[in-house]
Design an enzyme around this catalytic site. Structure first.
Site, PDB file in Angstrom:
ATOM      1  N   CYS A  45     -10.128  51.312  25.804  1.00 49.68           N
ATOM      2  CA  CYS A  45     -10.195  52.071  24.554  1.00 49.68           C
ATOM      3  C   CYS A  45      -8.826  51.941  23.888  1.00 49.68           C
ATOM      4  CB  CYS A  45     -10.509  53.531  24.883  1.00 49.68           C
ATOM      5  SG  CYS A  45     -10.512  54.607  23.427  1.00 49.68           S
ATOM      6  N   ASN A  46      -8.800  51.306  22.734  1.00 48.48           N
ATOM      7  CA  ASN A  46      -7.522  51.124  22.031  1.00 48.48           C
ATOM      8  C   ASN A  46      -6.952  52.443  21.566  1.00 48.48           C
ATOM      9  OD1 ASN A  46      -7.138  48.015  21.400  1.00 48.48           O
ATOM     10  ND2 ASN A  46      -9.299  48.524  21.470  1.00 48.48           N
ATOM     11  N   THR A  47      -7.854  53.347  21.165  1.00 52.58           N
ATOM     12  CA  THR A  47      -7.398  54.623  20.632  1.00 52.58           C
ATOM     13  C   THR A  47      -6.650  55.390  21.714  1.00 52.58           C
ATOM     14  OG1 THR A  47      -9.345  54.552  19.222  1.00 52.58           O
ATOM     15  CG2 THR A  47      -8.191  56.645  19.343  1.00 52.58           C
ATOM     16  N   ASP A  81     -13.700  54.622  28.632  1.00 53.01           N
ATOM     17  CA  ASP A  81     -13.766  54.540  27.160  1.00 53.01           C
ATOM     18  C   ASP A  81     -14.288  55.869  26.626  1.00 53.01           C
ATOM     19  OD1 ASP A  81     -13.571  53.394  24.558  1.00 53.01           O
ATOM     20  OD2 ASP A  81     -15.713  53.014  24.553  1.00 53.01           O
ATOM     21  N   SER A  82     -14.095  56.057  25.320  1.00 53.72           N
ATOM     22  CA  SER A  82     -14.619  57.264  24.676  1.00 53.72           C
ATOM     23  C   SER A  82     -16.153  57.232  24.663  1.00 53.72           C
ATOM     24  CB  SER A  82     -14.110  57.349  23.245  1.00 53.72           C
ATOM     25  OG  SER A  82     -14.543  56.219  22.525  1.00 53.72           O
ATOM     26  N   TYR A 135     -13.175  59.169  19.369  1.00 52.69           N
ATOM     27  CA  TYR A 135     -11.800  59.637  19.530  1.00 52.69           C
ATOM     28  C   TYR A 135     -10.966  59.333  18.281  1.00 52.69           C
ATOM     29  CZ  TYR A 135     -11.944  60.398  24.656  1.00 52.69           C
ATOM     30  OH  TYR A 135     -12.197  60.862  25.926  1.00 52.69           O
ATOM     31  N   GLY A 136     -11.400  58.320  17.535  1.00 58.24           N
ATOM     32  CA  GLY A 136     -10.584  57.789  16.447  1.00 58.24           C
ATOM     33  C   GLY A 136     -10.265  58.756  15.330  1.00 58.24           C
ATOM     34  N   CYS A 175     -10.604  47.548  18.559  1.00 57.69           N
ATOM     35  CA  CYS A 175     -11.418  48.657  19.066  1.00 57.69           C
ATOM     36  C   CYS A 175     -12.495  48.010  19.923  1.00 57.69           C
ATOM     37  CB  CYS A 175     -12.044  49.431  17.909  1.00 57.69           C
ATOM     38  SG  CYS A 175     -13.312  50.609  18.440  1.00 57.69           S
ATOM     39  N   THR A 176     -12.698  48.541  21.128  1.00 57.56           N
ATOM     40  CA  THR A 176     -13.625  47.875  22.043  1.00 57.56           C
ATOM     41  C   THR A 176     -15.088  48.032  21.627  1.00 57.56           C
ATOM     42  OG1 THR A 176     -13.521  49.808  23.489  1.00 57.56           O
ATOM     43  CG2 THR A 176     -12.070  47.951  24.020  1.00 57.56           C
ATOM     44  N   HIS A 177     -15.356  48.904  20.649  1.00 67.89           N
ATOM     45  CA  HIS A 177     -16.724  48.966  20.116  1.00 67.89           C
ATOM     46  C   HIS A 177     -17.015  47.766  19.204  1.00 67.89           C
ATOM     47  CE1 HIS A 177     -16.698  53.175  21.435  1.00 67.89           C
ATOM     48  NE2 HIS A 177     -17.969  53.288  21.082  1.00 67.89           N
ATOM     49  N   GLU A 237     -22.274  54.552  18.193  1.00 69.00           N
ATOM     50  CA  GLU A 237     -22.645  55.565  19.204  1.00 69.00           C
ATOM     51  C   GLU A 237     -24.025  56.153  18.899  1.00 69.00           C
ATOM     52  OE1 GLU A 237     -21.028  56.912  22.104  1.00 69.00           O
ATOM     53  OE2 GLU A 237     -19.875  55.065  21.949  1.00 69.00           O
TER      54      GLU A 237
END
Ligand code: DGL
Length: 270
Positions: A70-72, A7-8, A39-40, A194-196, A162
């Site tokens: 990470c979807n992005t 992931d980012s 990353y988005g 989004c995994t966040h 983050e």
């Protein structure tokens, strides 16, 4: 050998946690590119370069299978990686398709023509890059007809998470939900793309109200991985290793991860 999770930043830990619950003996190596999150807001080429670098590091750790949690990265880089870059003896899978299969009530590999599904009005919450890629609508169109999608680019939410600023993250989620509901007042489903976002899932649920069915990725992805490994048992590693790599400052990243996971998560320098 272990399964790699990329992931980012911290968001992929929501997927890792669900995988640990579903497959408690699976050896896992996590890579968070915290130094370059979010990353988005980056362009597709930048996301491609950073994702290849992280995945290459996981290959070096002996991971033959890597999940882009990470979807992005899944939306902006995965197809190009699979076409141009992933070696024949390695596998890289995204988190997008399992989510859309769940939404469209399909089993893995069901390639039958698109058909009507139960959901009609879908609210998509994702990063600006994921929304701009239109990957969600494209994958959905292969499987379903008559689904109206309203997408909300949720600028700032990943950044706030983050930084560990949960008050800001909550305020931003509420304002993004409000903005989407102005354009689509009665969605029957919402996708947290989004995994966040599972970290603030309660806020999404509260802002959306009880009538909206929320699709959140971690359990969907864990289930789909279990199914994939059942079909490809050679990719299950040995041992019960768990390692956490970051491009950020390991101590700071470990502290935030420990807070989210409610257990010690010791990151090492990637
Ligand atoms: N967790 C990533 C995702 O699923 C966040 C991307 C970002 O860093 O903006 O899209």
């Amino acid at each position: 050998m272990a399964v790699g999770i990329f992931d980012s930043g911290l968001g992929g830990l929501t997927v890792l946690r669900a995988i640990e619950r579903r497959l408690p003996d699976l050896p896992l190596v996590y890579y968070g590119d915290n130094a370059h999150a979010p990353y988005g807001v980056r362009d597709a080429d930048d996301i491609y370069q950073l994702t290849c670098k992280g995945v290459a590091r996981l290959f070096d750790e002996g991971c033959d299978l890597v999940i882009l949690a990470c979807n992005t990265a899944s939306a902006a880089a995965l197809r190009r990686m699979q076409e141009e870059w992933v070696p024949a003896d390695k596998r890289v899978l995204g988190v997008f398709v399992p989510l859309i299969e769940a939404l469209t009530e399909r089993k893995w590999g069901d390639r039958s023509p698109p058909r009507e599904v139960a959901v009609k009005h879908v609210a998509l919450f994702a990063t600006p890059a994921t929304v701009a890629s239109r990957a969600f609508q494209r994958e959905l169109a292969f499987r379903a007809i008559g689904v109206d999608v309203e997408a909300q680019p949720c600028g700032g939410v990943v950044d706030a998470i983050e930084m560990g600023d949960m008050i800001l993250a909550e305020a931003l989620v509420r304002s993004h939900v409000e903005s989407l509901l102005r354009r689509m007042p009665n969605p029957d489903a919402a996708v947290l793309g989004c995994t966040h976002y599972p970290i603030v899932e309660d806020v999404f649920r509260d802002a959306l109200g009880p009538d909206v069915r929320v699709f959140s990725q971690p359990t969907i992805v864990a289930e789909s991985l279990a199914d994939y490994l059942h079909r490809h048992p050679g990719l299950i590693g040995t041992g019960r290793e768990r390692r956490f790599l970051t491009t950020g400052e390991p101590r700071a990243v470990s502290n935030k991860a420990t807070l989210f996971m409610r257990r010690p998560v010791p990151f090492e320098q990637a």
